[in-house]
Design an enzyme around this catalytic site. Structure first.
Site, short mmCIF file in Angstrom:
data_model
loop_
_atom_site.label_atom_id
_atom_site.label_comp_id
_atom_site.label_asym_id
_atom_site.label_seq_id
_atom_site.Cartn_x
_atom_site.Cartn_y
_atom_site.Cartn_z
CG ASP A 194 -0.31 0.24 2.53
OD1 ASP A 194 0.94 0.32 2.60
OD2 ASP A 194 -1.03 0.35 3.53
N GLY A 237 1.97 -0.56 6.45
CA GLY A 237 2.51 0.11 7.63
C GLY A 237 2.90 -0.88 8.71
CG ASN A 265 -0.87 -6.62 12.10
OD1 ASN A 265 -0.50 -7.76 12.32
ND2 ASN A 265 -0.54 -5.60 12.87
CD GLU A 275 -0.68 -4.07 4.67
OE1 GLU A 275 -1.10 -2.93 4.43
OE2 GLU A 275 -0.42 -4.46 5.82
CG HIS A 287 8.31 -25.08 12.28
ND1 HIS A 287 8.29 -24.90 13.63
CD2 HIS A 287 9.50 -25.68 12.00
CE1 HIS A 287 9.40 -25.38 14.16
NE2 HIS A 287 10.16 -25.84 13.18
#
Length: 161
Positions: free
Chosen positions: A8, A71, A74, A76, A103
């Site tokens: 973004d 930023g 989260n 995204e 994992h």
């Protein structure tokens, strides 16, 4: 290997610098936007398009991974994880970058461009890209359970309320 990138406005400069780094390393980089700075842009479509491209490539047998920026990373990550078959991990350290692949067989990572320096992000990305999935049975089993739930809403042999 093909690397799909999206961001973004908060991660646009980061994304541009990292695309150059990845291209110099020999990766084929595909940018899913945005191409211009707009402080009011909406990241979901960019990140969803990157995640869809990663999943599509992998299903076609093309070696591909993805990186999404914002930023904090989260939103995204959340957007990318709306795509069936995407396993996007929020990365904030070298250890989380390594474990995301080792994992969880993550096929995308999200990084907060306002949380890390460019050098830190490069370290996370390089670690993520060079770390293979461990193929340990317990990890493969858990990933299969996530995929099963994603497609059926259930996990055989386990209670999901």
């Amino acid at each position: 290997m093909r690397i799909h990138i999206a961001t973004d406005h908060a991660g646009l400069e980061f994304s541009t610098d990292l695309q150059h780094h990845l291209a110099e390393q020999g990766y084929e980089v595909i940018d899913h936007g945005p191409t211009d700075y707009d402080p009011l842009d909406d990241y979901p479509s960019f990140c969803i398009n990157a995640a869809k491209a990663v999943v599509r490539d992998q299903r076609a047998g093309v070696e591909a991974l993805g990186i999404v920026f914002g930023g904090s990373g989260n939103g995204e990550q959340m957007a990318a994880n709306k795509v069936q078959g995407a396993r996007a991990a929020l990365v904030w350290s070298l250890a989380t970058a390594e474990l995301a692949r080792e994992h969880n067989d993550a096929n995308l990572i999200a990084i907060g461009a306002r949380q890390h320096s460019l050098d830190e992000a490069i370290g996370f990305i390089d670690t993520f890209l060079r770390t293979p999935f461990s193929n340990e049975e317990r990890h493969a089993r858990r990933i299969a359970q996530l995929a099963e739930y994603e497609t059926t809403g259930a996990i055989a042999g386990h209670q999901v309320d």
